[in-house]
Design a protein around this motif. Structure first.
Motif, PDB file in Angstrom:
ATOM      1  N   LYS A 179      40.916  33.565  29.283  1.00 13.33           N
ATOM      2  CA  LYS A 179      41.353  34.758  28.569  1.00 13.33           C
ATOM      3  C   LYS A 179      41.673  35.870  29.565  1.00 13.33           C
ATOM      4  O   LYS A 179      40.906  36.124  30.494  1.00 13.33           O
ATOM      5  N   SER A 180      42.793  36.524  29.382  1.00 10.85           N
ATOM      6  CA  SER A 180      43.204  37.585  30.303  1.00 10.85           C
ATOM      7  C   SER A 180      42.242  38.765  30.232  1.00 10.85           C
ATOM      8  O   SER A 180      41.574  38.988  29.215  1.00 10.85           O
ATOM      9  N   SER A 181      42.184  39.494  31.338  1.00 11.50           N
ATOM     10  CA  SER A 181      41.323  40.690  31.451  1.00 11.50           C
ATOM     11  C   SER A 181      39.868  40.370  31.099  1.00 11.50           C
ATOM     12  O   SER A 181      39.171  41.168  30.482  1.00 11.50           O
ATOM     13  N   THR A 208      40.578  44.005  39.165  1.00 13.92           N
ATOM     14  CA  THR A 208      41.103  43.588  37.868  1.00 13.92           C
ATOM     15  C   THR A 208      40.461  44.404  36.754  1.00 13.92           C
ATOM     16  O   THR A 208      39.247  44.654  36.775  1.00 13.92           O
ATOM     17  N   VAL A 209      41.263  44.817  35.789  1.00 14.28           N
ATOM     18  CA  VAL A 209      40.738  45.509  34.619  1.00 14.28           C
ATOM     19  C   VAL A 209      40.023  44.490  33.744  1.00 14.28           C
ATOM     20  O   VAL A 209      40.572  43.432  33.411  1.00 14.28           O
ATOM     21  N   GLU A 241      43.201  29.825  39.345  1.00 12.97           N
ATOM     22  CA  GLU A 241      43.980  30.438  40.426  1.00 12.97           C
ATOM     23  C   GLU A 241      45.253  31.125  39.944  1.00 12.97           C
ATOM     24  O   GLU A 241      45.646  32.167  40.466  1.00 12.97           O
ATOM     25  N   GLN A 242      45.915  30.560  38.944  1.00 11.84           N
ATOM     26  CA  GLN A 242      47.175  31.136  38.475  1.00 11.84           C
ATOM     27  C   GLN A 242      46.985  32.279  37.492  1.00 11.84           C
ATOM     28  O   GLN A 242      47.960  32.943  37.122  1.00 11.84           O
ATOM     29  N   GLN A 243      45.763  32.487  37.060  1.00 13.55           N
ATOM     30  CA  GLN A 243      45.505  33.566  36.100  1.00 13.55           C
ATOM     31  C   GLN A 243      44.922  34.762  36.850  1.00 13.55           C
ATOM     32  O   GLN A 243      43.721  34.847  37.111  1.00 13.55           O
ATOM     33  N   LYS A 244      45.786  35.686  37.222  1.00  7.44           N
ATOM     34  CA  LYS A 244      45.395  36.796  38.104  1.00  7.44           C
ATOM     35  C   LYS A 244      44.466  37.805  37.433  1.00  7.44           C
ATOM     36  O   LYS A 244      43.787  38.564  38.118  1.00  7.44           O
ATOM     37  N   SER A 245      44.453  37.836  36.108  1.00  9.06           N
ATOM     38  CA  SER A 245      43.670  38.867  35.420  1.00  9.06           C
ATOM     39  C   SER A 245      42.258  38.409  35.083  1.00  9.06           C
ATOM     40  O   SER A 245      41.558  39.051  34.307  1.00  9.06           O
TER      41      SER A 245
END
Length: 365
Positions: A308-310, A274-275, A333-337
């Motif tokens: 928060k993403s990334s 993940t970035v 779990e649903q937040q892949k980033s």
């Protein structure tokens, strides 16, 4: 003694340190022992255990004898009524053993009890519960259809009978383990957990999946998805079929096909990490009001927008319970980033894993 926790170690010093911290917390109110058997590691695992975990029993092998033989060695000296075979790249909750032992005491004719496993990003691992990999089921999985390979008759949070469990976590009575002869030492690595689960079921015991407790299995530390892994896995399946199914052209072709596919696995692109653009530390080193609000919002809410993403969350277990860490990761779990690192107690490193195919990352400071 009620419980013996057996951990096979091989060059995973830092993951072992975190694992042992979580196990010690989980057995604090149980008459239990921890046995670490080491397959000739070249890192400083032994020194670490002797320094930080003086109550852990250490068994040193002078060569890598494989998973089955090493675990059988440890069981011979185990004193517990129950055994837990546990991988060193795992983290368990404070109440995991309490819940499972209470459940086990309600069952007659009990075989293995397994639980819910998530990886280092909080993603559910479907191998937490599996069906018997008959040649037909294995062929379908090899061709990309894993519906009948995994035990999908149960949801991940449910409890019920399941045939096959993964060797990263197995809880069972020592007398049951001994009755079926323990792990078959013809398996060096991979397949021995399938074999043991199936032997126990064939002996008339009931294996149960207990989805109401969750552990982290970083997985990449002990199961690298490369060419060597694939060859060993299909070689193990060949032993399994010869032991439990009549040899025929179909099973022989299946194993041959699996080995041919294995030759291509090393050419697959590796899973991408993940970035990460932001880092958030959840620790008592934060401003008190901020740390309480942040901890509670993430632990309680299942709204993926809380994360928060990334962003990589650094989880300090000097402050958080291990159950907090597990619940937090499950909620993401649903937040892949989103990714995670864990700061073990009284340590100068953080560790984690962004995918289950490659080795985890350890950062010193």
């Amino acid at each position: 003694m009620k419980l013996s926790v057996i951990i096979l170690n091989y060059n995973v010093q830092y993951f072992l340190q975190l694992c042992l911290q979580s196990v010690e917390a989980a057995i604090s109110n149980i008459d239990a022992e921890i046995i670490v058997i080491d397959n000739n590691s070249k890192d400083e695992s032994r020194l670490m255990v002797e320094t930080h975990f003086p109550n852990v029993r250490w068994i040193q092998n002078t060569e890598n004898v494989g998973f089955s033989k090493a675990n059988n060695q440890a069981v011979k000296v185990a004193k517990g009524e129950y055994l837990c075979v546990l991988n060193p790249d795992t983290v368990i909750a404070e109440d995991t053993f309490t819940k499972l032992l209470e459940f086990a005491e309600t069952k007659n004719n009990l075989g293995i009890v397994g639980c819910q496993l998530i990886d280092g990003k909080g993603q559910y691992l479907p191998e937490s519960k599996r069906n018997v990999p008959t040649p037909k089921v294995a062929l379908k999985k090899l061709l990309g259809n894993s519906d009948s390979y995994y035990a999908n008759h149960l949801k991940k949070d449910e409890i019920g009978k399941v045939s096959i469990f993964v060797g990263a976590f197995m809880l069972l009575k020592q007398e049951v383990y001994s009755k079926v002869g323990g792990f078959d030492e013809r398996y060096f690595m991979y397949g021995e957990d399938i074999d043991l689960s199936y032997k126990i079921e064939k002996a008339g015991f009931n294996n149960y999946y207990f989805g109401e407790t969750t552990i982290i299995h970083f997985k990449g530390e002990s199961t690298l998805k490369d060419k060597i892994y694939a060859k060993r896995f299909f070689g193990a399946m060949q032993i399994f079929y010869k032991s439990h199914f009549k040899s025929n052209v179909f099973t022989n072709v299946l194993v041959w096909l699996g080995i041919q596919v294995a030759k291509l696995i090393s050419k697959r692109p590796k899973a991408l990490n993940t970035v990460v653009n932001n880092y958030i530390l959840i620790s008592n080193k934060l401003v008190p009001k901020l740390q309480i609000a942040l901890r509670e919002s993430i632990l309680v809410s299942k709204d993926i927008n809380v994360f928060k993403s990334s962003t990589e969350y650094i989880l300090d277990v000097n402050y958080l319970f291990f159950s907090d860490v597990i619940r937090l990761m499950r909620n993401s779990e649903q937040q892949k980033s989103v990714s995670f690192k864990i700061l073990p107690k009284k340590s100068n490193f953080i560790l984690g894993s962004q995918n289950s195919e490659n080795r985890g990352e350890i950062l010193h400071f």
